[in-house]
Write an enzyme that holds these catalytic residues in place. Sequence first.
Site, PDB file in Angstrom:
ATOM      1  N   HIS A  47      -6.536  16.036  -4.603  1.00 31.22           N
ATOM      2  CA  HIS A  47      -5.575  15.731  -3.542  1.00 31.22           C
ATOM      3  C   HIS A  47      -5.013  17.032  -2.976  1.00 31.22           C
ATOM      4  O   HIS A  47      -5.203  18.112  -3.530  1.00 31.22           O
ATOM      5  CB  HIS A  47      -4.465  14.846  -4.098  1.00 31.22           C
ATOM      6  N   GLU A  53      -2.030  18.317  -2.804  1.00 33.10           N
ATOM      7  CA  GLU A  53      -1.099  19.085  -3.632  1.00 33.10           C
ATOM      8  C   GLU A  53      -1.835  19.924  -4.663  1.00 33.10           C
ATOM      9  O   GLU A  53      -1.441  21.067  -4.948  1.00 33.10           O
ATOM     10  CB  GLU A  53      -0.118  18.139  -4.335  1.00 33.10           C
ATOM     11  N   THR A  96     -16.573 -10.539  22.893  1.00 27.54           N
ATOM     12  CA  THR A  96     -16.097 -10.152  21.564  1.00 27.54           C
ATOM     13  C   THR A  96     -14.785  -9.384  21.676  1.00 27.54           C
ATOM     14  O   THR A  96     -13.815  -9.662  20.966  1.00 27.54           O
ATOM     15  CB  THR A  96     -17.146  -9.292  20.851  1.00 27.54           C
ATOM     16  N   GLY A 108     -19.623  -7.104  22.877  1.00 28.41           N
ATOM     17  CA  GLY A 108     -19.514  -7.072  24.317  1.00 28.41           C
ATOM     18  C   GLY A 108     -18.184  -7.560  24.827  1.00 28.41           C
ATOM     19  O   GLY A 108     -17.194  -7.626  24.093  1.00 28.41           O
ATOM     20  N   CYS A 117      -0.036  13.218  -8.445  1.00 30.47           N
ATOM     21  CA  CYS A 117       0.407  14.502  -7.889  1.00 30.47           C
ATOM     22  C   CYS A 117       1.892  14.738  -8.133  1.00 30.47           C
ATOM     23  O   CYS A 117       2.334  15.885  -8.239  1.00 30.47           O
ATOM     24  CB  CYS A 117       0.105  14.560  -6.393  1.00 30.47           C
TER      25      CYS A 117
END
Length: 340
Positions: free
Chosen positions: A44, A46, A288, A285, A80
Amino acid sequence: MNRCLDLAALGTGTVAPNPLVGCVIVHDNKIIGEGYHQAFGGNHAEVNAIESVTDKTLLPKSTVYVNLEPCAHHGKTPPCADLLVKHKVKEVVIANVDPFKEVSGKGIQRLKDAGIIVTEGILSEEGKWLNRRFFGFHEKKRPYIILKWAQTIDGFIDIDRSPEDGKPALKITGHKANKMVHRWRTEEASILVGRQTVAKDNPKLTARHWPGASPLRLVIDPQLQLDSNLHVLSDGIPTWIYNAKKTGTENALEYHQISDPSSFQNEIATHLYEKGIQSVIIEGGRETIKRFYESGLWDEARIFTNSMRIGSGLAAPKFIGKEISKSHVDGDMLQVYIPA
């Protein structure tokens, strides 16, 4: 915090379904370390920021800036928040509280319990926009939905044609706009189109013109009428087919049955949430796009308009939204909207 957001954005397309996170460590008004979450399953932000600090004895006198609340649970990596407590940092400045229920507020509380000063809400709107897919998924319990189409200046998205007449699609946008669309595809978890788009255009729906992963392909084919030789059904790339007839797997194709084809948009949104699909870009399309728009199942719309006029054809979707940006991509105008 602006630097955190800039760093976080570097993880676009590689960290999902995790959020985009950047971290900057400051001592005596000087940046002594920084990092960002680079890939799903990896360190991550941190962790990378702390590892970049040469003199770690400065950490107890330092302020850590991070755009999202430090995690407090064991996922693919340790919490973290515990790492920041271990290094006894002086202060943590946060843009957004994490909406994920396993974290929300718990990371902040852990920091406070350890005597660390916590400041929240710095550039919170900018942080939420950067992580709009992550926030939308956890808050709305559905994917972040982007509508995208290109239209002529007189309001058409295509000429009149059918799958049987073999006419190619009208090319509306230029090379740079097309390349931009492929970049967008690398930023989303999935891409969705309806049966008519597949039948008429035989699209590949990949990100072949931009480096990065292609999104999961989603096709709506209620009665399973599409020809099996079309790209999305024959090229061996994973594709989900939403239909009213069957559920099952055949090679790279997954068939997912919907109970009511007349309101497929609701079932699809729910199914994608249950499967952990955080975002979807809908590229066609017209019907949709209309279904999702009229159901309120959309978060962002990206519309290209070219100066060409064709006089008649397939009309663009009727649309109302709040414009948040307008720019030009060579000869094409790009407007971005959110719900008003």
